[in-house]
Design an enzyme around this catalytic site. Structure first.
Site, PDB file in Angstrom:
ATOM      1  N   TYR A   1       0.825  -1.219   0.000  1.00  0.00           N
ATOM      2  CA  TYR A   1       0.000   0.000   0.000  1.00  0.00           C
ATOM      3  C   TYR A   1       0.854   1.262   0.000  1.00  0.00           C
ATOM      4  CZ  TYR A   1      -4.330  -2.506   0.070  1.00  0.00           C
ATOM      5  OH  TYR A   1      -5.381  -3.292  -0.327  1.00  0.00           O
TER       6      TYR A   1
ATOM      7  N   SER B   1     -14.463  -3.657 -14.556  1.00  0.00           N
ATOM      8  CA  SER B   1     -14.723  -5.024 -15.044  1.00  0.00           C
ATOM      9  C   SER B   1     -16.054  -5.531 -14.511  1.00  0.00           C
ATOM     10  CB  SER B   1     -13.587  -5.947 -14.590  1.00  0.00           C
ATOM     11  OG  SER B   1     -13.498  -5.925 -13.170  1.00  0.00           O
TER      12      SER B   1
ATOM     13  N   HIS C   1     -14.681   2.606  -2.008  1.00  0.00           N
ATOM     14  CA  HIS C   1     -13.687   1.693  -1.436  1.00  0.00           C
ATOM     15  C   HIS C   1     -12.583   2.401  -0.656  1.00  0.00           C
ATOM     16  CE1 HIS C   1     -15.002  -1.272  -4.797  1.00  0.00           C
ATOM     17  NE2 HIS C   1     -15.838  -1.268  -3.769  1.00  0.00           N
TER      18      HIS C   1
ATOM     19  N   PRO D   1     -12.850  -0.391 -23.383  1.00  0.00           N
ATOM     20  CA  PRO D   1     -12.407  -1.029 -24.647  1.00  0.00           C
ATOM     21  C   PRO D   1     -12.787  -2.514 -24.707  1.00  0.00           C
ATOM     22  CG  PRO D   1     -10.583   0.128 -23.562  1.00  0.00           C
ATOM     23  CD  PRO D   1     -11.717   0.135 -22.611  1.00  0.00           C
TER      24      PRO D   1
ATOM     25  N   GLN E   1     -14.979   3.453  -7.590  1.00  0.00           N
ATOM     26  CA  GLN E   1     -14.451   2.288  -6.870  1.00  0.00           C
ATOM     27  C   GLN E   1     -12.964   2.505  -6.588  1.00  0.00           C
ATOM     28  OE1 GLN E   1     -15.945  -1.668  -8.609  1.00  0.00           O
ATOM     29  NE2 GLN E   1     -16.114  -0.250 -10.302  1.00  0.00           N
ATOM     30  N   ASN E   2     -12.401   3.508  -7.220  1.00  0.00           N
ATOM     31  CA  ASN E   2     -10.956   3.699  -7.151  1.00  0.00           C
ATOM     32  C   ASN E   2     -10.546   4.339  -5.829  1.00  0.00           C
ATOM     33  OD1 ASN E   2     -10.960   2.666  -9.718  1.00  0.00           O
ATOM     34  ND2 ASN E   2     -10.857   4.667 -10.722  1.00  0.00           N
TER      35      ASN E   2
ATOM     36  N   CYS F   1      -3.338   4.652  20.446  1.00  0.00           N
ATOM     37  CA  CYS F   1      -3.717   3.381  21.090  1.00  0.00           C
ATOM     38  C   CYS F   1      -2.702   2.260  20.857  1.00  0.00           C
ATOM     39  CB  CYS F   1      -5.100   2.938  20.617  1.00  0.00           C
ATOM     40  SG  CYS F   1      -5.123   2.356  18.914  1.00  0.00           S
TER      41      CYS F   1
HETATM   42  C1  BV8 Z   1     -18.507  -6.711   0.887  1.00  0.00           C
HETATM   43  C2  BV8 Z   1      -9.818  -1.332  -2.306  1.00  0.00           C
HETATM   44  C3  BV8 Z   1     -19.742  -7.790   2.582  1.00  0.00           C
HETATM   45  C4  BV8 Z   1      -8.611  -2.167  -1.940  1.00  0.00           C
HETATM   46  C5  BV8 Z   1     -11.322  -2.861  -3.469  1.00  0.00           C
HETATM   47  C6  BV8 Z   1     -21.806 -10.597  -3.890  1.00  0.00           C
HETATM   48  C7  BV8 Z   1     -21.554 -11.451  -4.963  1.00  0.00           C
HETATM   49  C8  BV8 Z   1     -20.262 -11.957  -5.193  1.00  0.00           C
HETATM   50  C9  BV8 Z   1     -19.204 -11.596  -4.342  1.00  0.00           C
HETATM   51  C10 BV8 Z   1     -19.460 -10.756  -3.289  1.00  0.00           C
HETATM   52  C11 BV8 Z   1     -20.739 -10.256  -3.063  1.00  0.00           C
HETATM   53  N1  BV8 Z   1     -20.679  -9.464  -1.960  1.00  0.00           N
HETATM   54  C12 BV8 Z   1     -19.432  -9.450  -1.482  1.00  0.00           C
HETATM   55  C13 BV8 Z   1     -18.651 -10.222  -2.280  1.00  0.00           C
HETATM   56  C14 BV8 Z   1     -17.217 -10.460  -2.099  1.00  0.00           C
HETATM   57  C15 BV8 Z   1     -16.396  -9.359  -2.769  1.00  0.00           C
HETATM   58  C16 BV8 Z   1     -16.505  -9.442  -4.259  1.00  0.00           C
HETATM   59  O1  BV8 Z   1     -17.284  -8.711  -4.872  1.00  0.00           O
HETATM   60  N2  BV8 Z   1     -15.706 -10.309  -4.830  1.00  0.00           N
HETATM   61  C17 BV8 Z   1     -15.690 -10.424  -6.282  1.00  0.00           C
HETATM   62  C18 BV8 Z   1     -14.262 -10.539  -6.752  1.00  0.00           C
HETATM   63  C19 BV8 Z   1     -16.531 -11.624  -6.672  1.00  0.00           C
HETATM   64  N3  BV8 Z   1     -16.824  -8.052  -2.316  1.00  0.00           N
HETATM   65  C20 BV8 Z   1     -16.361  -7.582  -1.141  1.00  0.00           C
HETATM   66  O2  BV8 Z   1     -15.656  -8.227  -0.402  1.00  0.00           O
HETATM   67  C21 BV8 Z   1     -16.816  -6.190  -0.737  1.00  0.00           C
HETATM   68  N4  BV8 Z   1     -17.299  -6.268   0.619  1.00  0.00           N
HETATM   69  O3  BV8 Z   1     -19.383  -6.853   0.098  1.00  0.00           O
HETATM   70  O4  BV8 Z   1     -18.612  -7.032   2.211  1.00  0.00           O
HETATM   71  C22 BV8 Z   1     -19.825  -7.672   4.028  1.00  0.00           C
HETATM   72  C23 BV8 Z   1     -20.978  -7.102   4.586  1.00  0.00           C
HETATM   73  C24 BV8 Z   1     -21.071  -7.034   5.956  1.00  0.00           C
HETATM   74  C25 BV8 Z   1     -20.027  -7.504   6.774  1.00  0.00           C
HETATM   75  C26 BV8 Z   1     -18.871  -8.050   6.196  1.00  0.00           C
HETATM   76  C27 BV8 Z   1     -18.765  -8.141   4.812  1.00  0.00           C
HETATM   77  C28 BV8 Z   1     -15.636  -5.227  -0.730  1.00  0.00           C
HETATM   78  C29 BV8 Z   1     -15.158  -4.985  -2.128  1.00  0.00           C
HETATM   79  C30 BV8 Z   1     -14.115  -3.863  -2.117  1.00  0.00           C
HETATM   80  C31 BV8 Z   1     -12.734  -4.465  -2.233  1.00  0.00           C
HETATM   81  N5  BV8 Z   1     -11.735  -3.377  -2.348  1.00  0.00           N
HETATM   82  N6  BV8 Z   1     -10.433  -1.841  -3.527  1.00  0.00           N
HETATM   83  C32 BV8 Z   1      -7.450  -1.920  -2.863  1.00  0.00           C
HETATM   84  O5  BV8 Z   1      -7.594  -1.195  -3.864  1.00  0.00           O
HETATM   85  O6  BV8 Z   1      -6.371  -2.469  -2.562  1.00  0.00           O
HETATM   86  S1  BV8 Z   1     -11.941  -3.463  -4.912  1.00  0.00           S
HETATM   87  C33 BV8 Z   1     -10.780  -3.202  -6.105  1.00  0.00           C
HETATM   88  O7  BV8 Z   1     -11.047  -4.148  -7.109  1.00  0.00           O
HETATM   89  C34 BV8 Z   1     -10.899  -1.878  -6.798  1.00  0.00           C
HETATM   90  O8  BV8 Z   1     -11.225  -0.836  -5.929  1.00  0.00           O
HETATM   91  C35 BV8 Z   1     -11.958  -2.111  -7.809  1.00  0.00           C
HETATM   92  O9  BV8 Z   1     -13.216  -1.853  -7.287  1.00  0.00           O
HETATM   93  C36 BV8 Z   1     -11.859  -3.576  -8.040  1.00  0.00           C
HETATM   94  C37 BV8 Z   1     -11.216  -3.832  -9.385  1.00  0.00           C
HETATM   95  O10 BV8 Z   1     -12.225  -3.718 -10.240  1.00  0.00           O
HETATM   96  P1  BV8 Z   1     -12.185  -2.591 -11.375  1.00  0.00           P
HETATM   97  O11 BV8 Z   1     -12.130  -1.237 -10.789  1.00  0.00           O
HETATM   98  O12 BV8 Z   1     -13.302  -2.921 -12.253  1.00  0.00           O
HETATM   99  O13 BV8 Z   1     -10.812  -2.775 -12.085  1.00  0.00           O
HETATM  100  P2  BV8 Z   1     -10.368  -4.007 -12.957  1.00  0.00           P
HETATM  101  O14 BV8 Z   1      -8.896  -3.952 -12.986  1.00  0.00           O
HETATM  102  O15 BV8 Z   1     -11.070  -5.225 -12.493  1.00  0.00           O
HETATM  103  O16 BV8 Z   1     -10.955  -3.693 -14.405  1.00  0.00           O
HETATM  104  C38 BV8 Z   1     -10.453  -2.598 -15.135  1.00  0.00           C
HETATM  105  C39 BV8 Z   1     -11.421  -2.408 -16.285  1.00  0.00           C
HETATM  106  O17 BV8 Z   1     -11.032  -1.227 -16.973  1.00  0.00           O
HETATM  107  C40 BV8 Z   1     -11.369  -3.540 -17.296  1.00  0.00           C
HETATM  108  O18 BV8 Z   1     -12.703  -3.888 -17.667  1.00  0.00           O
HETATM  109  C41 BV8 Z   1     -10.632  -2.924 -18.491  1.00  0.00           C
HETATM  110  O19 BV8 Z   1     -11.110  -3.426 -19.728  1.00  0.00           O
HETATM  111  C42 BV8 Z   1     -10.994  -1.481 -18.353  1.00  0.00           C
HETATM  112  N7  BV8 Z   1     -10.004  -0.543 -18.901  1.00  0.00           N
HETATM  113  C43 BV8 Z   1      -8.655  -0.689 -18.991  1.00  0.00           C
HETATM  114  N8  BV8 Z   1      -8.122   0.442 -19.524  1.00  0.00           N
HETATM  115  C44 BV8 Z   1      -9.150   1.301 -19.751  1.00  0.00           C
HETATM  116  C45 BV8 Z   1     -10.346   0.683 -19.357  1.00  0.00           C
HETATM  117  N9  BV8 Z   1     -11.538   1.286 -19.463  1.00  0.00           N
HETATM  118  C46 BV8 Z   1     -11.557   2.544 -19.975  1.00  0.00           C
HETATM  119  N10 BV8 Z   1     -10.449   3.198 -20.370  1.00  0.00           N
HETATM  120  C47 BV8 Z   1      -9.230   2.604 -20.280  1.00  0.00           C
HETATM  121  N11 BV8 Z   1      -8.132   3.269 -20.679  1.00  0.00           N
END
Ligand code: BV8
Length: 236
Positions: A51, A178, A102, A203, A84-85, A139
């Site tokens: 981080y 995504s 997030h 894209p 989400q960023n 703390c």
């Molecule tokens: C929670 C901070 C519950 C940390 C992040 C329901 C269904 C299924 C699963 C779950 C569900 N509920 C909860 C879950 C589990 C989990 C989850 O969703 N898992 C997934 C993988 C299945 N969710 C969680 O754990 C969430 N918590 O729901 O808690 C709860 C309730 C009560 C008590 C206890 C628990 C928490 C989720 C947050 C996690 N933290 N970030 C850090 O950054 O280190 S998420 C992190 O990943 C990012 O912030 C971002 O949100 C995510 C990545 O996704 P994207 O942003 O979409 O990025 P990615 O790289 O995937 O995609 C990039 C896209 O851009 C691509 O499509 C690409 O084609 C495109 N692209 C590329 N270049 C360009 C472009 N587009 C345009 N222009 C370009 N130039």
């Protein structure tokens, strides 16, 4: 208009997307495994060092033309950013009232009391790539990044605000995500259920692509300035 952004919104600013391979010490890790309370507990120095490197990296980059286009667009239409960023680039570009689902790489707090730790204290830390998390001055508990890890709940206030504004939206631009991470990935469907039109700027196709009204398969840095120019031309 609501703009829901993901890591792809920052790609053209040089911030690797969450799906891009990690580099160096973290090359062999899946970010979804590293961005968890379990990983932090198992190896605090590995996770905290990751981080700290990301915090330093986002402070070194600048928002690209797509970010500036959203600021211009917000002067022409009622526009709200939900991201989400965790890189803070929307705010750096001048977007107001950004809903950060997030958390932020620019905020650090302690694990027990949630006491905030000044970013200057964090940036003053030396060493790496592994960096033992400092202890809270109040703390004594380990300091952690102010982000939401996988398995952790989102801030109720942020989620409630995101639900409320997407329910009111006429149009939701879904940019650079995504559409895999919940509950954020549920927001476009929530908006559509309340009558919003969905536009996906990415894209690549995503699981959301089949549900959107318009697919705009261009990078954010190209599409958003074009959109702002088109709205401006229409208004003049
Ligand atoms: C929670 C901070 C519950 C940390 C992040 C329901 C269904 C299924 C699963 C779950 C569900 N509920 C909860 C879950 C589990 C989990 C989850 O969703 N898992 C997934 C993988 C299945 N969710 C969680 O754990 C969430 N918590 O729901 O808690 C709860 C309730 C009560 C008590 C206890 C628990 C928490 C989720 C947050 C996690 N933290 N970030 C850090 O950054 O280190 S998420 C992190 O990943 C990012 O912030 C971002 O949100 C995510 C990545 O996704 P994207 O942003 O979409 O990025 P990615 O790289 O995937 O995609 C990039 C896209 O851009 C691509 O499509 C690409 O084609 C495109 N692209 C590329 N270049 C360009 C472009 N587009 C345009 N222009 C370009 N130039």
């Amino acid at each position: 208009m609501v703009v829901l952004t993901g890591a792809g919104m920052s790609a053209e600013s040089g911030v690797p997307t969450f799906r891009d391979a990690l580099s160096g010490l973290w090359a062999r890790f899946d970010p979804q495994r590293l961005a968890t309370p379990e990983a932090f507990l198992a190896d605090p120095a590995l996770v905290f060092g990751w981080y700290l490197r990301r915090t330093r990296m986002v402070l070194d980059v600048a928002p690209h033309a797509g970010y500036r286009a959203l600021v211009r667009l917000a002067r022409l239409r009622a526009l709200q950013v939900v991201t989400q960023n965790v890189d803070g680039l929307h705010a750096r570009a001048g977007s107001k009232d950004v809903v950060s689902l997030h958390g932020s790489l620019l905020h650090y707090r302690c694990t027990a009391g949630g006491h905030p730790v000044p970013l200057s204290d964090i940036l003053a830390l030396t060493g790496g790539p592994r960096v033992l998390p400092p202890r809270c001055g109040t703390c004594g508990s380990p300091v952690r990044p102010g982000v939401v890890w996988f398995g952790e709940p989102l801030s109720e206030a942020a989620l409630a605000r995101a639900h409320a504004i997407t329910a009111e939206a006429d149009v939701v631009l879904v940019v650079g995500t995504s559409a895999l991470v919940y509950p954020a990935a549920g927001l476009p469907h929530h908006a559509a259920r309340h009558g919003a039109r969905l536009v996906e700027i990415n894209p690549e196709p995503t699981p959301l692509s089949a549900s959107v009204d318009i697919r705009w398969p261009e990078p954010a840095g190209t599409a958003l300035p074009a959109l702002a120019a088109a709205v401006l031309a229409r208004d003049s």
